[in-house]
Design a protein around this motif. Structure first.
Motif, PDB file in Angstrom:
ATOM      1  N   UNK A  32      -3.203  13.864   2.841  1.00  0.00           N
ATOM      2  CA  UNK A  32      -3.496  15.294   2.671  1.00  0.00           C
ATOM      3  C   UNK A  32      -4.620  15.654   3.633  1.00  0.00           C
ATOM      4  N   UNK A  33      -4.386  15.426   4.926  1.00  0.00           N
ATOM      5  CA  UNK A  33      -5.459  15.551   5.914  1.00  0.00           C
ATOM      6  C   UNK A  33      -5.561  16.978   6.444  1.00  0.00           C
ATOM      7  N   UNK A  34      -5.757  17.918   5.533  1.00  0.00           N
ATOM      8  CA  UNK A  34      -6.008  19.309   5.912  1.00  0.00           C
ATOM      9  C   UNK A  34      -7.478  19.597   5.650  1.00  0.00           C
ATOM     10  N   UNK A  35      -8.238  20.065   6.668  1.00  0.00           N
ATOM     11  CA  UNK A  35      -9.658  20.306   6.466  1.00  0.00           C
ATOM     12  C   UNK A  35      -9.898  21.361   5.399  1.00  0.00           C
ATOM     13  N   UNK A  36     -11.037  21.242   4.735  1.00  0.00           N
ATOM     14  CA  UNK A  36     -11.402  22.234   3.722  1.00  0.00           C
ATOM     15  C   UNK A  36     -11.896  21.558   2.458  1.00  0.00           C
ATOM     16  N   UNK A  37     -12.968  22.100   1.879  1.00  0.00           N
ATOM     17  CA  UNK A  37     -13.571  21.477   0.710  1.00  0.00           C
ATOM     18  C   UNK A  37     -12.696  21.574  -0.531  1.00  0.00           C
ATOM     19  N   UNK A  38     -11.772  22.521  -0.556  1.00  0.00           N
ATOM     20  CA  UNK A  38     -10.947  22.723  -1.755  1.00  0.00           C
ATOM     21  C   UNK A  38      -9.596  22.019  -1.675  1.00  0.00           C
ATOM     22  N   UNK A  39      -9.322  21.343  -0.571  1.00  0.00           N
ATOM     23  CA  UNK A  39      -8.026  20.697  -0.416  1.00  0.00           C
ATOM     24  C   UNK A  39      -7.999  19.332  -1.122  1.00  0.00           C
ATOM     25  N   UNK A  40      -6.792  18.803  -1.309  1.00  0.00           N
ATOM     26  CA  UNK A  40      -6.632  17.526  -1.985  1.00  0.00           C
ATOM     27  C   UNK A  40      -7.196  16.382  -1.155  1.00  0.00           C
ATOM     28  N   UNK A  41      -7.508  15.297  -1.863  1.00  0.00           N
ATOM     29  CA  UNK A  41      -7.959  14.090  -1.186  1.00  0.00           C
ATOM     30  C   UNK A  41      -6.768  13.345  -0.578  1.00  0.00           C
ATOM     31  N   UNK A  42      -7.042  12.556   0.445  1.00  0.00           N
ATOM     32  CA  UNK A  42      -6.085  11.558   0.903  1.00  0.00           C
ATOM     33  C   UNK A  42      -6.295  10.315   0.046  1.00  0.00           C
ATOM     34  N   UNK A  43      -5.209   9.797  -0.525  1.00  0.00           N
ATOM     35  CA  UNK A  43      -5.319   8.696  -1.479  1.00  0.00           C
ATOM     36  C   UNK A  43      -4.460   7.525  -1.025  1.00  0.00           C
ATOM     37  N   UNK A  44      -5.028   6.327  -1.149  1.00  0.00           N
ATOM     38  CA  UNK A  44      -4.264   5.097  -0.912  1.00  0.00           C
ATOM     39  C   UNK A  44      -4.378   4.223  -2.156  1.00  0.00           C
ATOM     40  N   UNK A  59       0.837  -1.189   0.000  1.00  0.00           N
ATOM     41  CA  UNK A  59       0.000   0.000   0.000  1.00  0.00           C
ATOM     42  C   UNK A  59       0.880   1.251   0.000  1.00  0.00           C
ATOM     43  N   UNK A  60       0.463   2.260  -0.740  1.00  0.00           N
ATOM     44  CA  UNK A  60       1.141   3.559  -0.758  1.00  0.00           C
ATOM     45  C   UNK A  60       0.114   4.635  -0.440  1.00  0.00           C
ATOM     46  N   UNK A  61       0.408   5.453   0.594  1.00  0.00           N
ATOM     47  CA  UNK A  61      -0.527   6.493   1.051  1.00  0.00           C
ATOM     48  C   UNK A  61       0.019   7.884   0.744  1.00  0.00           C
TER      49      UNK A  61
END
Length: 354
Positions: free
Chosen positions: A323-335, A318-320
């Protein structure tokens, strides 16, 4: 100075220290306002004073101070700094605002006690309060025209300019969960307050708060950018270097407590139990989570409905990308998940299954 007695020499040096050093001034003001209570020095108080001194010198025009409750942030910023700034700049206007008028006027009353104290008059003999303008709403310097005004967040600034605005506890804890109320506070600051500076190029704003919600005022200001941020959680999550003035740095270690002489590890754990983990992380650790759970929640994960047998694969990787910064315009956290497939004829598979 050679003609002074030792007592006079000490008094003269103390007056000079109070004029030039905010930390010493904060200490002396505390003794004035809270006699009988010990002032316990701490590196974080020096860090607050260092940043506030930078505001007074014009080096910082937007300062955000984020601290847990009951750590003297109001005494340092709303009370002592407001009078020290005014004493050093007696023709300027300081506005102190809080979530309601009563709290703002309480800070104003404490400021007046400092301005009228004998030691303060000795340090700043040029400063004379106007008895006709010495109310809870306004304190005026008679001979220079400067003043300290108390108002509520959302209150009117009609006809009143400012050089320094200190916003302390901008919203009540209960109101922090109202999106409408959070919008009101943010809009008041970004429209009304900013438009009231007598000198827009030099006008300064200090916001003093604790975190209450992932979308609270400190969160919005940090996301907007342009603010000097002094954020001091009760328990340090990582090691950091924090300036404390005079070229000195506080090397705060990971897990180091903010002020163990006042709130030790056992006390913090008791507070955590009483508040609950959700409120403790927000108010004491400055790590608020969304009201419907943490940033990463299991219900957001889907499932693959046709799983393949585990023994068909040599490895799972798995590679994570967090991007756990709150806000609707921020990037997703992806795995992303990768599996190394073993063909049915593989010798490795035969050996594994035997």
């Amino acid at each position: 100075m050679n003609d002074l007695t030792p007592r006079q020499f000490f008094a003269a040096n103390m007056a000079a220290l109070l004029r030039d050093n905010l930390h010493a001034y904060v200490h002396r003001a505390f003794l004035e306002l809270y006699p009988g209570i010990a002032f316990l020095p701490a590196f974080y108080i020096r860090a607050i004073c260092h940043q506030l001194e930078r505001v007074e010198r014009g080096e910082v025009r937007r300062l955000l101070i984020i601290l847990p409750p009951r750590h003297l942030k109001s005494h340092c910023a709303s009370v002592a700094f407001s009078t020290w700034f005014l004493a050093r700049n007696p023709s300027m206007t300081v506005v102190g605002a809080s979530y309601n008028a009563d709290l703002a006027q309480t800070f104003s009353a404490l400021a007046r006690r400092i301005l009228e104290a004998p030691w303060h008059r000795a340090a700043f003999p040029h400063l004379l309060l106007d008895p006709r303008k010495a109310s809870a709403e306004e304190l005026r310097i008679r001979n220079f025209g400067g003043r300290r005004i108390a108002t509520s967040v959302g209150g009117t600034f009609t006809g009143k300019g400012t050089n320094l605005t200190i916003i302390d506890d901008p919203i009540k804890a209960d109101d922090a969960f109202s999106e409408a109320r959070r919008d009101d506070v943010f809009n008041w600051i970004t429209s009304t307050v900013i438009s009231r500076f007598d000198d827009p190029k030099r006008g300064a704003m200090v916001v003093v708060a604790q975190r209450l919600h992932v979308d609270d005022l400190p969160g919005r200001l940090m996301e907007a950018g342009g603010w000097e941020v002094l954020q001091l959680p009760a328990i340090a999550p990582v090691a950091s270097e924090i300036g404390i003035g005079s070229g000195l740095v506080w090397n705060r270690e990971r897990n180091e407590l903010l002020h163990p002489e006042r709130i030790d590890e056992g006390t913090l754990e008791q507070i955590r139990k009483e508040l609950g983990d959700f409120a403790f992380k927000a108010q004491y650790q400055q790590q608020p989570a969304p009201t419907d759970g943490h940033i990463i929640r299991t219900e957001r994960f889907g499932t693959y409905n046709k799983p393949l047998p585990r023994h068909h694969f040599e490895a799972v990787v798995q590679s994570w990308d967090l991007a756990v910064v709150p806000g609707n315009t921020n990037d997703y956290t992806v795995c992303t998940t990768f599996r190394a497939w073993i063909p049915p004829t593989s010798k490795f598979q035969s050996r594994t299954m035997s």
